[in-house]
Enzyme design. Structure first.
Site, PDB file in Angstrom:
ATOM      1  N   ASN A 244       5.536  10.982   1.591  1.00 32.72           N
ATOM      2  CA  ASN A 244       4.498  10.170   0.947  1.00 32.72           C
ATOM      3  C   ASN A 244       4.504   8.722   1.414  1.00 32.72           C
ATOM      4  O   ASN A 244       3.536   7.990   1.198  1.00 32.72           O
ATOM      5  CB  ASN A 244       4.671  10.200  -0.578  1.00 32.72           C
ATOM      6  CG  ASN A 244       4.234  11.509  -1.190  1.00 32.72           C
ATOM      7  OD1 ASN A 244       3.696  12.382  -0.512  1.00 32.72           O
ATOM      8  ND2 ASN A 244       4.475  11.666  -2.486  1.00 32.72           N
ATOM      9  N   VAL A 246       4.948   7.911   4.649  1.00 34.72           N
ATOM     10  CA  VAL A 246       4.495   7.896   6.039  1.00 34.72           C
ATOM     11  C   VAL A 246       2.988   8.136   6.024  1.00 34.72           C
ATOM     12  O   VAL A 246       2.525   9.277   5.973  1.00 34.72           O
ATOM     13  CB  VAL A 246       5.215   8.948   6.893  1.00 34.72           C
ATOM     14  CG1 VAL A 246       4.826   8.806   8.359  1.00 34.72           C
ATOM     15  CG2 VAL A 246       6.731   8.818   6.731  1.00 34.72           C
ATOM     16  N   ALA A 292      -4.080   9.281   5.140  1.00 37.65           N
ATOM     17  CA  ALA A 292      -3.552  10.646   5.081  1.00 37.65           C
ATOM     18  C   ALA A 292      -2.045  10.606   5.268  1.00 37.65           C
ATOM     19  O   ALA A 292      -1.536   9.858   6.118  1.00 37.65           O
ATOM     20  CB  ALA A 292      -4.193  11.519   6.165  1.00 37.65           C
ATOM     21  N   HIS A 293      -1.345  11.407   4.488  1.00 37.78           N
ATOM     22  CA  HIS A 293       0.096  11.517   4.666  1.00 37.78           C
ATOM     23  C   HIS A 293       0.396  12.397   5.877  1.00 37.78           C
ATOM     24  O   HIS A 293      -0.259  13.408   6.105  1.00 37.78           O
ATOM     25  CB  HIS A 293       0.733  12.129   3.417  1.00 37.78           C
ATOM     26  CG  HIS A 293       0.626  11.268   2.209  1.00 37.78           C
ATOM     27  ND1 HIS A 293       0.111  11.709   1.016  1.00 37.78           N
ATOM     28  CD2 HIS A 293       0.952   9.973   2.012  1.00 37.78           C
ATOM     29  CE1 HIS A 293       0.132  10.732   0.137  1.00 37.78           C
ATOM     30  NE2 HIS A 293       0.640   9.662   0.715  1.00 37.78           N
ATOM     31  N   VAL A 294       1.378  11.998   6.646  1.00 40.29           N
ATOM     32  CA  VAL A 294       1.838  12.780   7.791  1.00 40.29           C
ATOM     33  C   VAL A 294       3.104  13.508   7.361  1.00 40.29           C
ATOM     34  O   VAL A 294       4.056  12.877   6.915  1.00 40.29           O
ATOM     35  CB  VAL A 294       2.105  11.876   9.004  1.00 40.29           C
ATOM     36  CG1 VAL A 294       2.647  12.693  10.162  1.00 40.29           C
ATOM     37  CG2 VAL A 294       0.823  11.160   9.400  1.00 40.29           C
TER      38      VAL A 294
END
Length: 375
Positions: A244, A246, A292-294
């Protein structure tokens, strides 16, 4: 000679530009995934294929499991992904478990009826299971034309790969853990032969992304998660607590989608699906403040160099399998837990070096499609 020089240049860039990624040189990996075209699983697949083509890692295969989408759809997306990148002959795709060990849709509906979760994310269970090829949704650039599923099952492939390469195979577990659980249950002799498992899974001090208390991969098949977590295998968990933090913003997105010198099939898909969203109404192209989370690709970064994780802690980890609102909830003990629980101590990642990670992420997602390798 030109190809050799290009290979050496790539290797030097990977070592120099990203701070020295030597710890996983020629690492043998299996990606166990509920695969998709170019969301988190697909991004990991593309990055791994580039590293495989470069010779930095050896991707033995991709084992597919139902999770965010049904097995057949995930398999179709994985086949096209490898074909798109020119490594379909080198990196096999193996079909795995279509349903969790014990959970089914009726169980989940009953659970949610008793313990309502208004924002529950049910993954594959939110759509009808495809029964025929005509039920599958093609990626934007179509289905694979030349790449087909390998005959061996995902479970048999995992077992055989570990036996043939003892103490060398790392499993990147980025989907529900049904395939891996079945492999260790049916062939416990492989357990001491697995080098390590690196998970994208779990949520300890943050909210879940399946239910309020549970991360999706471990919630979809909590019994499988518990079985695998209890194995005496070196294990690394990258939970939502780390993922969360990143966050890809518009600047990172533009480095992939809008670099005029780096236009590939992958960047085109990235711009289409991340730019406008999977429902074509939300994404980086429609909202400049979109983020967007990665997630899944963090596993391969950690494999390449554990120093990508800037904060870790060693804890005993478990998952709740009690029917109820906590089903699939991740549990961590910093102090020694009761011995009867049979837990194993493992490394839990808390924070990532985001700037360094995104340099790797952009690099691997914008490289030219690898030259097709001989099969």
């Amino acid at each position: 000679m030109k190809k050799l020089l290009a290979f050496l240049a790539c290797a030097l860039c990977l070592a120099g530009c990203h701070g020295g990624l030597s710890s996983a040189s020629h690492a043998k990996i299996i990606i166990d995934s509920d695969y998709n075209t170019i969301d988190d699983d697909g991004q990991l697949g593309a990055m791994a294929a580039q590293l495989h083509a470069q010779g930095a890692v050896d991707v033995l295969g991709i084992t597919v499991v139902s999770g965010r989408q049904w097995l057949q759809q995930g398999s179709a997306d994985a086949l096209k992904s490898m074909e798109r990148l020119g490594v379909g002959a080198q990196i096999g795709v193996y079909s795995g478990a279509n349903t969790p060990l014990t959970h089914d849709l009726e169980t989940v509906r009953s659970e949610l009826a008793k313990f309502p979760e208004p924002h529950a994310q049910l993954g594959a269970w939110e759509t009808p299971e495809p029964m025929f090829a005509s039920d599958l949704k093609a990626p934007p650039d179509g289905f694979a034309q030349h790449t087909t599923l390998r005959r061996k099952s995902a479970v048999d492939f995992i077992v055989d790969s570990v036996k043939q390469n003892p103490h060398q195979v790392t499993i990147l577990a980025v989907g529900p853990l049904t395939n891996i659980a079945l492999a260790v249950l049916q062939h416990p002799e492989i357990v001491p032969l697995i080098k390590q498992i690196i998970y994208l899974g779990g949520a300890f001090k943050v909210a879940g992304n399946a239910t309020a208390h549970a991360e999706f991969n471990w919630w979809f098949d909590p019994e499988a998660a518990q079985i695998v977590l209890h194995q005496p295998i070196p294990q690394v968990v990258i939970p939502l607590d780390a993922a969360n933090t990143v966050v890809m913003d518009k600047k990172i997105y533009d480095r992939i989608a809008h670099d005029p010198n780096k236009h590939t099939a992958v960047t085109q898909l990235f711009a289409q699906l991340e730019g406008y969203g999977f429902h074509h109404n939300s994404g980086f192209e429609t909202d400049r403040n979109f983020t967007a989370h990665v997630m899944d690709s963090l596993t391969i970064a950690y494999l390449l160099d554990p120093r990508f994780a800037t904060e870790t802690v060693d804890e005993w980890v478990d998952v709740d399998i009690a029917f109820g609102p906590d089903d699939g909830r991740s549990i961590a003990y910093l102090k020694t837990p009761p011995t009867h629980l049979g837990l194993k101590k493992m490394r839990v990642v808390k924070r990532f070096d985001n700037a360094r990670f995104f340099n790797l992420y952009v690099d691997l997602l914008t490289r030219p499609v690898p030259v097709k390798l001989s099969g």
